[in-house]
Scaffold this motif. Structure first.
Motif, PDB file in Angstrom:
ATOM      1  N   ASN A 173       0.824  -1.198   0.088  1.00  0.00           N
ATOM      2  CA  ASN A 173      -0.020   0.070  -0.025  1.00  0.00           C
ATOM      3  C   ASN A 173       0.907   1.197  -0.049  1.00  0.00           C
ATOM      4  OD1 ASN A 173      -2.426  -0.786  -0.387  1.00  0.00           O
ATOM      5  ND2 ASN A 173      -3.012  -0.343   1.712  1.00  0.00           N
ATOM      6  N   LEU A 189       2.207   1.520  -3.302  1.00  0.00           N
ATOM      7  CA  LEU A 189       1.437   1.988  -4.145  1.00  0.00           C
ATOM      8  C   LEU A 189       1.141   3.571  -4.311  1.00  0.00           C
ATOM      9  CD1 LEU A 189      -0.988   1.757  -6.580  1.00  0.00           C
ATOM     10  CD2 LEU A 189      -2.445   1.038  -4.533  1.00  0.00           C
ATOM     11  N   GLN A 192       1.702   6.123  -7.028  1.00  0.00           N
ATOM     12  CA  GLN A 192       0.524   7.153  -7.411  1.00  0.00           C
ATOM     13  C   GLN A 192       1.040   8.856  -7.343  1.00  0.00           C
ATOM     14  OE1 GLN A 192      -2.148   6.098  -4.222  1.00  0.00           O
ATOM     15  NE2 GLN A 192      -3.463   4.919  -5.546  1.00  0.00           N
ATOM     16  N   LEU A 233       0.913  -6.016  -7.970  1.00  0.00           N
ATOM     17  CA  LEU A 233       0.134  -4.830  -8.096  1.00  0.00           C
ATOM     18  C   LEU A 233      -0.805  -5.049  -9.332  1.00  0.00           C
ATOM     19  CD1 LEU A 233       2.149  -1.740  -7.250  1.00  0.00           C
ATOM     20  CD2 LEU A 233       0.208  -2.854  -5.834  1.00  0.00           C
ATOM     21  N   TYR A 261      -4.101  -2.919  -9.972  1.00  0.00           N
ATOM     22  CA  TYR A 261      -3.831  -1.561  -9.906  1.00  0.00           C
ATOM     23  C   TYR A 261      -3.116  -0.994 -11.087  1.00  0.00           C
ATOM     24  CZ  TYR A 261      -5.344  -1.216  -5.122  1.00  0.00           C
ATOM     25  OH  TYR A 261      -6.157  -1.574  -3.861  1.00  0.00           O
ATOM     26  N   PRO A 284      -1.231   2.644 -15.392  1.00  0.00           N
ATOM     27  CA  PRO A 284      -2.136   2.646 -14.408  1.00  0.00           C
ATOM     28  C   PRO A 284      -3.517   2.156 -14.958  1.00  0.00           C
ATOM     29  CG  PRO A 284      -1.856   4.895 -14.930  1.00  0.00           C
ATOM     30  CD  PRO A 284      -0.885   4.097 -15.808  1.00  0.00           C
ATOM     31  N   ARG A 331      -8.481   1.570 -11.039  1.00  0.00           N
ATOM     32  CA  ARG A 331      -8.317   1.283  -9.628  1.00  0.00           C
ATOM     33  C   ARG A 331      -7.230   2.051  -9.030  1.00  0.00           C
ATOM     34  NH1 ARG A 331      -8.743  -4.669  -7.362  1.00  0.00           N
ATOM     35  NH2 ARG A 331     -10.949  -4.176  -8.093  1.00  0.00           N
ATOM     36  N   PHE A 332      -6.052   2.233  -9.902  1.00  0.00           N
ATOM     37  CA  PHE A 332      -4.901   2.974  -9.521  1.00  0.00           C
ATOM     38  C   PHE A 332      -5.041   4.432  -8.847  1.00  0.00           C
ATOM     39  CE2 PHE A 332      -1.124   5.723 -10.312  1.00  0.00           C
ATOM     40  CZ  PHE A 332      -0.243   4.934  -9.792  1.00  0.00           C
TER      41      PHE A 332
END
Lengths: 195, 195
Positions: free
Chosen positions: B8, B11, B15, B49, B54, B65, B68-69
DNA sequence: GCTCCAGTCGAACAATCGTTCAGATAGACT
DNA sequence: AGTCTATCTGAACGATTGTTCGACTGGAGC
């Protein structure tokens, strides 16, 4: 020059690609996509587009679109059906749809409109209202108000008795809030999609 | 396992990177960014991922991406009942208004609407029509047609005499093209801004 | 006609790409 | 305690990357 300037057409294809994959392809794939046989042609194209401000390099040398990459031309008159180059000349303005509609993302919410109580204002069932969250509004604004725990989109009005919520449909009656009027946000834009 | 699940956190950094550069970095840079010393660790992470939905690979093996990304924790905003769902499903699986309205950028043009000949269809003077350039349309579509060298937005209709362009305003008369009807594009969306 | 020159081609280049595999590490489990 | 198992390391691999350079092409303009 060897060819008329086709960079606009090339840019269009890159935009289509990015809108599908959210990523720009490698030089080899760009060449394939655009009908170029050599990567050096692509390299030159990338240089031109970079100079024009449509794409840029990330620190680790990957292609990335810039903000201008997402700009659309806004034409007052559609351009005579013809070359894409002609379309450029008549471009009166350029803007990105998101920036145009949503200048303040953190306080903006999209709400799907239900019912036809606002139809005479050109707001239809299924349209999407762009709503800026704030508690103050002016008379005549279309507001999302909270009445009896329910959210409703109406035009803010006032008469001698006080504020009221005016539908834009002769078949609906105005709503007069029993107590204070609570405003959730003000409608600042509208989005509709035809399928 | 060797570590608590930090995917997480990883990720999140990806992002952040994407939101800054609109592009995902290479494995080497990801490793550097996340404090991984080996690309194989990154490879494993990417696999995880991807499996979680993602990120994905474009046809030419670039990272991209997925929708959901861009999901955000919705825990922060306990929005009053009724609205949050509306906001989310309003654009279903699009990330931005731009993407929602304009799936094919290179053939899409924005045109400012003039006049009130379409006002009964909820299309007002000053609205922006999202127009997909093509020559074929279905009956009932709102089309930009070329009549006597002029561009006009009307609803495409047909009667026993042939095709005609139907305004959505009782005060206007239908237009019957003298010769063949030339269609510039089909209106696929509408944008309006209240000031 | 002729020269310009932006655009493209084609080939060669080092650098970087992502994959693979065996081995090390460390929390979670019995 | 010992065992699992997911994660990470490190090194080696062929494939692909984007850059560079000289040569070719074909409109534009003299």
């Amino acid at each position: 020059m060897g060819n008329p300037n086709r960079d606009n057409e090339y840019l269009g294809k890159l935009q289509d690609y990015f809108s599908q994959y959210r990523s720009l392809p490698s030089y080899a794939v760009i060449g394939e996509m655009l009908g170029m046989a050599s990567k050096s042609a692509v390299s030159a194209l990338v240089k031109r587009l970079t100079l024009a401000g449509y794409i840029e390099m990330t620190p680790d040398r990957r292609l990335a679109p810039t903000k201008r990459f997402f700009e659309r031309e806004l034409a007052d008159f559609p351009v005579p059906a013809g070359l894409p180059a002609a379309a450029n000349d008549a471009m009166s303005d350029a803007l990105t749809v998101d920036e145009y509609l949503i200048p303040r993302p953190s306080t903006t919410v999209l709400v799907r409109v239900k019912g036809d109580s606002m139809i005479e204002a050109g707001i239809h069932d299924g349209d999407i209202a762009v709503v800026e969250k704030r508690h103050a509004a002016n008379l005549g604004d279309k507001v999302i108000a909270i009445v009896d725990g329910e959210y409703t989109l109406k035009t803010l009005a006032k008469d001698k008795l006080g504020f009221l919520l005016q539908p834009e449909n002769a078949e609906y009656a105005p709503i007069r809030p029993r107590e204070g009027l609570e405003i959730y946000g003000v409608m600042v834009g509208l989005i509709r999609k035809y399928r």
